[in-house]
Design an enzyme around this catalytic site. Structure first.
Site, PDB file in Angstrom:
ATOM      1  N   ARG A  78       0.629 -16.025  -1.797  1.00  0.00           N
ATOM      2  CA  ARG A  78      -0.570 -16.339  -1.021  1.00  0.00           C
ATOM      3  C   ARG A  78      -1.458 -17.302  -1.811  1.00  0.00           C
ATOM      4  N   SER A  97      13.671   0.061   4.896  1.00  0.00           N
ATOM      5  CA  SER A  97      13.118   1.208   4.164  1.00  0.00           C
ATOM      6  C   SER A  97      13.614   2.538   4.720  1.00  0.00           C
ATOM      7  N   GLU A 115      11.729   4.858   5.168  1.00  0.00           N
ATOM      8  CA  GLU A 115      10.667   5.275   6.106  1.00  0.00           C
ATOM      9  C   GLU A 115      11.139   5.110   7.551  1.00  0.00           C
ATOM     10  N   TYR A 145       3.779   1.578   9.524  1.00  0.00           N
ATOM     11  CA  TYR A 145       4.644   0.899   8.547  1.00  0.00           C
ATOM     12  C   TYR A 145       6.119   1.091   8.916  1.00  0.00           C
ATOM     13  N   ASN A 195      12.856   5.314  -1.928  1.00  0.00           N
ATOM     14  CA  ASN A 195      11.741   5.030  -2.852  1.00  0.00           C
ATOM     15  C   ASN A 195      12.253   4.618  -4.228  1.00  0.00           C
ATOM     16  N   GLY A 200       2.715  -0.089  -7.971  1.00  0.00           N
ATOM     17  CA  GLY A 200       1.296  -0.119  -7.634  1.00  0.00           C
ATOM     18  C   GLY A 200       0.659   1.244  -7.850  1.00  0.00           C
ATOM     19  N   VAL A 219       2.392   7.432  -5.068  1.00  0.00           N
ATOM     20  CA  VAL A 219       2.150   8.725  -5.703  1.00  0.00           C
ATOM     21  C   VAL A 219       2.682   8.816  -7.137  1.00  0.00           C
ATOM     22  N   ARG A 234      11.078  13.289  -1.880  1.00  0.00           N
ATOM     23  CA  ARG A 234      11.523  11.899  -1.857  1.00  0.00           C
ATOM     24  C   ARG A 234      12.745  11.730  -2.756  1.00  0.00           C
ATOM     25  N   ARG A 289      -1.374  12.688   5.361  1.00  0.00           N
ATOM     26  CA  ARG A 289      -1.165  11.653   6.382  1.00  0.00           C
ATOM     27  C   ARG A 289      -1.156  12.255   7.775  1.00  0.00           C
ATOM     28  N   PRO A 290      -1.582  11.479   8.787  1.00  0.00           N
ATOM     29  CA  PRO A 290      -1.605  12.003  10.155  1.00  0.00           C
ATOM     30  C   PRO A 290      -0.223  12.482  10.612  1.00  0.00           C
TER      31      PRO A 290
HETATM   32  P1  NAP Z   1       4.612  -4.302  -3.341  1.00  0.00           P
HETATM   33  O1  NAP Z   1       4.611  -4.064  -4.801  1.00  0.00           O
HETATM   34  O2  NAP Z   1       3.519  -3.731  -2.497  1.00  0.00           O
HETATM   35  O3  NAP Z   1       4.653  -5.889  -3.111  1.00  0.00           O
HETATM   36  C1  NAP Z   1       4.393  -6.441  -1.847  1.00  0.00           C
HETATM   37  C2  NAP Z   1       4.433  -7.952  -1.943  1.00  0.00           C
HETATM   38  O4  NAP Z   1       4.179  -8.487  -0.635  1.00  0.00           O
HETATM   39  C3  NAP Z   1       3.379  -8.560  -2.882  1.00  0.00           C
HETATM   40  O5  NAP Z   1       3.953  -9.640  -3.563  1.00  0.00           O
HETATM   41  C4  NAP Z   1       2.322  -9.059  -1.904  1.00  0.00           C
HETATM   42  O6  NAP Z   1       1.578 -10.161  -2.383  1.00  0.00           O
HETATM   43  C5  NAP Z   1       3.192  -9.505  -0.751  1.00  0.00           C
HETATM   44  N1  NAP Z   1       2.428  -9.634   0.502  1.00  0.00           N
HETATM   45  C6  NAP Z   1       1.792  -8.652   1.161  1.00  0.00           C
HETATM   46  N2  NAP Z   1       1.180  -9.151   2.242  1.00  0.00           N
HETATM   47  C7  NAP Z   1       1.444 -10.496   2.259  1.00  0.00           C
HETATM   48  C8  NAP Z   1       1.092 -11.585   3.124  1.00  0.00           C
HETATM   49  N3  NAP Z   1       0.348 -11.362   4.188  1.00  0.00           N
HETATM   50  N4  NAP Z   1       1.532 -12.832   2.839  1.00  0.00           N
HETATM   51  C9  NAP Z   1       2.297 -13.050   1.739  1.00  0.00           C
HETATM   52  N5  NAP Z   1       2.663 -12.059   0.875  1.00  0.00           N
HETATM   53  C10 NAP Z   1       2.243 -10.806   1.150  1.00  0.00           C
HETATM   54  O7  NAP Z   1       5.960  -3.793  -2.677  1.00  0.00           O
HETATM   55  P2  NAP Z   1       7.378  -3.454  -3.389  1.00  0.00           P
HETATM   56  O8  NAP Z   1       7.380  -2.025  -3.793  1.00  0.00           O
HETATM   57  O9  NAP Z   1       7.712  -4.514  -4.352  1.00  0.00           O
HETATM   58  O10 NAP Z   1       8.356  -3.545  -2.122  1.00  0.00           O
HETATM   59  C11 NAP Z   1       8.986  -4.774  -1.763  1.00  0.00           C
HETATM   60  C12 NAP Z   1       9.477  -4.667  -0.333  1.00  0.00           C
HETATM   61  O11 NAP Z   1      10.400  -3.599  -0.213  1.00  0.00           O
HETATM   62  C13 NAP Z   1       8.372  -4.391   0.706  1.00  0.00           C
HETATM   63  O12 NAP Z   1       8.738  -5.066   1.898  1.00  0.00           O
HETATM   64  C14 NAP Z   1       8.460  -2.891   0.919  1.00  0.00           C
HETATM   65  O13 NAP Z   1       7.970  -2.549   2.188  1.00  0.00           O
HETATM   66  C15 NAP Z   1       9.958  -2.674   0.780  1.00  0.00           C
HETATM   67  N6  NAP Z   1      10.376  -1.353   0.308  1.00  0.00           N
HETATM   68  C16 NAP Z   1       9.885  -0.852  -0.855  1.00  0.00           C
HETATM   69  C17 NAP Z   1      10.349   0.369  -1.321  1.00  0.00           C
HETATM   70  C18 NAP Z   1       9.832   0.959  -2.603  1.00  0.00           C
HETATM   71  O14 NAP Z   1      10.028   2.170  -2.816  1.00  0.00           O
HETATM   72  N7  NAP Z   1       9.231   0.176  -3.503  1.00  0.00           N
HETATM   73  C19 NAP Z   1      11.310   1.068  -0.581  1.00  0.00           C
HETATM   74  C20 NAP Z   1      11.793   0.508   0.590  1.00  0.00           C
HETATM   75  C21 NAP Z   1      11.339  -0.711   1.024  1.00  0.00           C
HETATM   76  P3  NAP Z   1       0.163 -10.002  -3.140  1.00  0.00           P
HETATM   77  O15 NAP Z   1       0.529  -9.760  -4.575  1.00  0.00           O
HETATM   78  O16 NAP Z   1      -0.495 -11.301  -2.903  1.00  0.00           O
HETATM   79  O17 NAP Z   1      -0.536  -8.832  -2.514  1.00  0.00           O
HETATM   80  N1  GDD Z   2       0.313   7.667  -2.138  1.00  0.00           N
HETATM   81  C1  GDD Z   2       0.096   8.969  -2.215  1.00  0.00           C
HETATM   82  N2  GDD Z   2      -1.062   9.422  -2.764  1.00  0.00           N
HETATM   83  N3  GDD Z   2       1.050   9.812  -1.749  1.00  0.00           N
HETATM   84  C2  GDD Z   2       0.843  11.133  -1.869  1.00  0.00           C
HETATM   85  C3  GDD Z   2      -0.326  11.660  -2.434  1.00  0.00           C
HETATM   86  C4  GDD Z   2      -1.339  10.767  -2.896  1.00  0.00           C
HETATM   87  O1  GDD Z   2      -2.383  11.155  -3.392  1.00  0.00           O
HETATM   88  N4  GDD Z   2      -0.217  13.012  -2.420  1.00  0.00           N
HETATM   89  C5  GDD Z   2       0.947  13.320  -1.881  1.00  0.00           C
HETATM   90  N5  GDD Z   2       1.610  12.186  -1.521  1.00  0.00           N
HETATM   91  C6  GDD Z   2       2.905  12.118  -0.833  1.00  0.00           C
HETATM   92  C7  GDD Z   2       2.875  11.291   0.450  1.00  0.00           C
HETATM   93  O2  GDD Z   2       2.310  12.061   1.519  1.00  0.00           O
HETATM   94  C8  GDD Z   2       4.368  11.019   0.622  1.00  0.00           C
HETATM   95  O3  GDD Z   2       5.003  12.097   1.251  1.00  0.00           O
HETATM   96  C9  GDD Z   2       4.887  10.926  -0.823  1.00  0.00           C
HETATM   97  O4  GDD Z   2       3.844  11.465  -1.661  1.00  0.00           O
HETATM   98  C10 GDD Z   2       5.222   9.517  -1.294  1.00  0.00           C
HETATM   99  O5  GDD Z   2       4.124   8.663  -1.014  1.00  0.00           O
HETATM  100  P1  GDD Z   2       4.066   7.154  -1.582  1.00  0.00           P
HETATM  101  O6  GDD Z   2       4.305   7.151  -3.031  1.00  0.00           O
HETATM  102  O7  GDD Z   2       2.809   6.549  -1.059  1.00  0.00           O
HETATM  103  O8  GDD Z   2       5.372   6.475  -0.944  1.00  0.00           O
HETATM  104  P2  GDD Z   2       5.986   6.514   0.530  1.00  0.00           P
HETATM  105  O9  GDD Z   2       7.205   7.367   0.475  1.00  0.00           O
HETATM  106  O10 GDD Z   2       4.968   6.813   1.556  1.00  0.00           O
HETATM  107  O11 GDD Z   2       6.403   4.979   0.729  1.00  0.00           O
HETATM  108  C11 GDD Z   2       7.088   4.271  -0.309  1.00  0.00           C
HETATM  109  O12 GDD Z   2       8.482   4.413  -0.136  1.00  0.00           O
HETATM  110  C12 GDD Z   2       9.003   3.840   1.082  1.00  0.00           C
HETATM  111  C13 GDD Z   2      10.510   4.127   1.107  1.00  0.00           C
HETATM  112  O13 GDD Z   2      10.740   5.434   1.539  1.00  0.00           O
HETATM  113  C14 GDD Z   2       6.647   2.794  -0.224  1.00  0.00           C
HETATM  114  O14 GDD Z   2       7.155   2.102  -1.339  1.00  0.00           O
HETATM  115  C15 GDD Z   2       7.165   2.134   1.040  1.00  0.00           C
HETATM  116  O15 GDD Z   2       6.874   0.732   0.997  1.00  0.00           O
HETATM  117  C16 GDD Z   2       8.689   2.357   1.096  1.00  0.00           C
HETATM  118  O16 GDD Z   2       9.229   1.760   2.252  1.00  0.00           O
END
Ligand code: NAP
Ligand code: GDD
Length: 336
Positions: A33, A127, A129, A151, A180, A187, A191, A219, A280-281
């Site tokens: 961006r 994902s 999800e 999402y 996950n 970030g 969690v 997870r 979450r809802p």
């Molecule tokens: P992340 O750390 O949140 O990174 C998201 C990236 O998307 C950042 O570089 C962000 O840029 C960019 N972005 C967000 N909104 C944008 C916009 N409007 N225009 C351009 N860039 C934008 O996510 P991640 O954990 O690396 O995950 C990467 C991908 O895999 C995502 O699509 C996520 O949904 C998917 N995914 C993740 C997991 C997981 O457990 N990590 C699991 C399954 C799928 P900025 O730095 O500028 O914000």
């Molecule tokens: N974030 C967060 N914060 N989650 C919490 C908390 C809290 O304080 N307490 C409990 N949790 C529970 C959430 O309700 C969820 O069930 C679980 O912890 C994991 O939450 P997150 O770490 O936020 O990840 P996520 O599973 O919702 O989503 C991540 O994994 C997906 C793949 O399954 C993200 O990376 C998504 O982008 C990705 O697609």
């Protein structure tokens, strides 16, 4: 030399993938961006050690012309579309912008590639999800989707768009259905990182408690370094296809807390408090993936075990909290 474009290069996965591709001899480009270019110190934290080896192009997922412009000026062999609003809780707060970024952004990428670079191999970041209220356990490529959040719905739409471009236009479009994955660059709002960063601050005397939502959610957690290798392997196949990538083990948030606090000699029960604000809802209660196809077809194997993942995240955050940490790439922002 192959040339790859990564959208979301500033994110957790984008940074690990860029490292991986550079190591394989790729020329790596990133779509970022414009606001990120204006605040590089903070926004490029995860890729600051790569800045002299990658080429960054300003574009927004919300703007088709900006994507078209980048693709018209550069040809790519592979495109990894990782950029998204990736925080599930935020998607409940603002479903419209999540949908806009994640669905239209994916559609813009696919449409521009079809127009300008139809031979480029395309990866979509699907994902677990998408499985949401799971219909079978473990979840595999054939498990029906039942998303439980804006999402999750946006990722199902992106997955279907990707499949449709493959079937309708014969493009090489593959989706990873990734469970996950975490690591020291995760970030702070997610969690695992919230747990390790707060436990480290408690250990260092900088915090007194950790407030979490649902501790019983399960997870399937792996290390992001392992998962980006699977993304690359998917684009090296003869035929485009979709793959589940998972560890095959599931653990509760409570177990993660127990292990993380124990790593620094603390008992999580003395510090963790539940807080309604973090529920979450609609919750995805339990996820566990079956990556048999990825192991068989891609030859993919994870290197990190669950205890090793917790340990590296905990050690990294302890070093940060106690000021021992050398300048290494890490996540930006604060836990929510
Ligand atoms: P992340 O750390 O949140 O990174 C998201 C990236 O998307 C950042 O570089 C962000 O840029 C960019 N972005 C967000 N909104 C944008 C916009 N409007 N225009 C351009 N860039 C934008 O996510 P991640 O954990 O690396 O995950 C990467 C991908 O895999 C995502 O699509 C996520 O949904 C998917 N995914 C993740 C997991 C997981 O457990 N990590 C699991 C399954 C799928 P900025 O730095 O500028 O914000
Ligand atoms: N974030 C967060 N914060 N989650 C919490 C908390 C809290 O304080 N307490 C409990 N949790 C529970 C959430 O309700 C969820 O069930 C679980 O912890 C994991 O939450 P997150 O770490 O936020 O990840 P996520 O599973 O919702 O989503 C991540 O994994 C997906 C793949 O399954 C993200 O990376 C998504 O982008 C990705 O697609």
């Amino acid at each position: 030399m192959k040339r790859a474009l990564i959208t979301g290069i500033t994110g957790q996965d984008g940074s690990y993938l860029a490292e991986n591709l550079l190591g394989l001899g790729y020329e790596v480009h990133g779509l970022v961006r414009r606001v990120a270019l204006e605040d590089p110190e903070r926004r490029f934290n995860r890729i600051k050690h790569l800045l002299d080896r990658v080429q960054l192009h300003p574009a927004s997922l919300e703007s088709y012309p900006s994507i078209f412009s980048v693709l018209s000026r550069h040809d790519f062999d592979e495109c990894y579309h990782l950029a998204a609003q990736s925080f599930v809780a935020e998607s409940f707060a603002d479903g419209f912008s999540t949908m806009n970024t994640n669905i239209n952004g994916t559609h813009y990428m696919l449409a521009a590639l079809r127009e300008l670079r139809p031979r480029c191999h395309f990866y979509f970041a699907g994902s677990s999800e998408m499985f949401g209220k799971v219909r079978e356990t473990p979840q595999r490529e054939t498990t029906p989707f039942h998303p439980r959040s804006p999402y999750g719905i946006s990722k199902v739409a992106g997955f279907e768009l990707t499949r449709n471009y493959r079937e309708a236009y014969g493009m090489f479009c593959a989706s990873g259905i990734l469970f996950n994955h975490e690591g020291p660059r995760r970030g702070f709002e997610f969690v695992t990182r919230k747990i390790t960063s707060t436990a480290a601050r408690i250990k260092a005397g900088q915090a007194t408690e950790l407030r979490l939502g649902n501790l019983e959610a399960r997870r399937d957690w792996g290390h992001a370094e392992d998962y980006v290798r699977a993304m690359h392997l998917m684009l090296q196949q003869e035929v485009p296809d979709d793959f589940v990538v998972a560890s095959g083990e599931s653990h509760t948030v409570r177990e993660f807390c127990q292990l993380a606090f124990a790593e620094v000699g603390l008992d999580y029960r003395e510090y963790v408090r539940t807080d309604e604000r973090f529920y979450r809802p609609a919750e995805v209660e339990s996820l566990v993936g079956d990556a048999t196809k990825a192991r068989r077809v891609l030859g993919w194997e994870p290197r990190y075990t669950f205890p090793e993942l917790v340990k590296v995240m905990m050690q990294n955050d302890l070093e940060s909290a106690t000021g021992l940490k050398a300048a290494r790439p890490e996540a930006v922002g604060k836990a929510r």
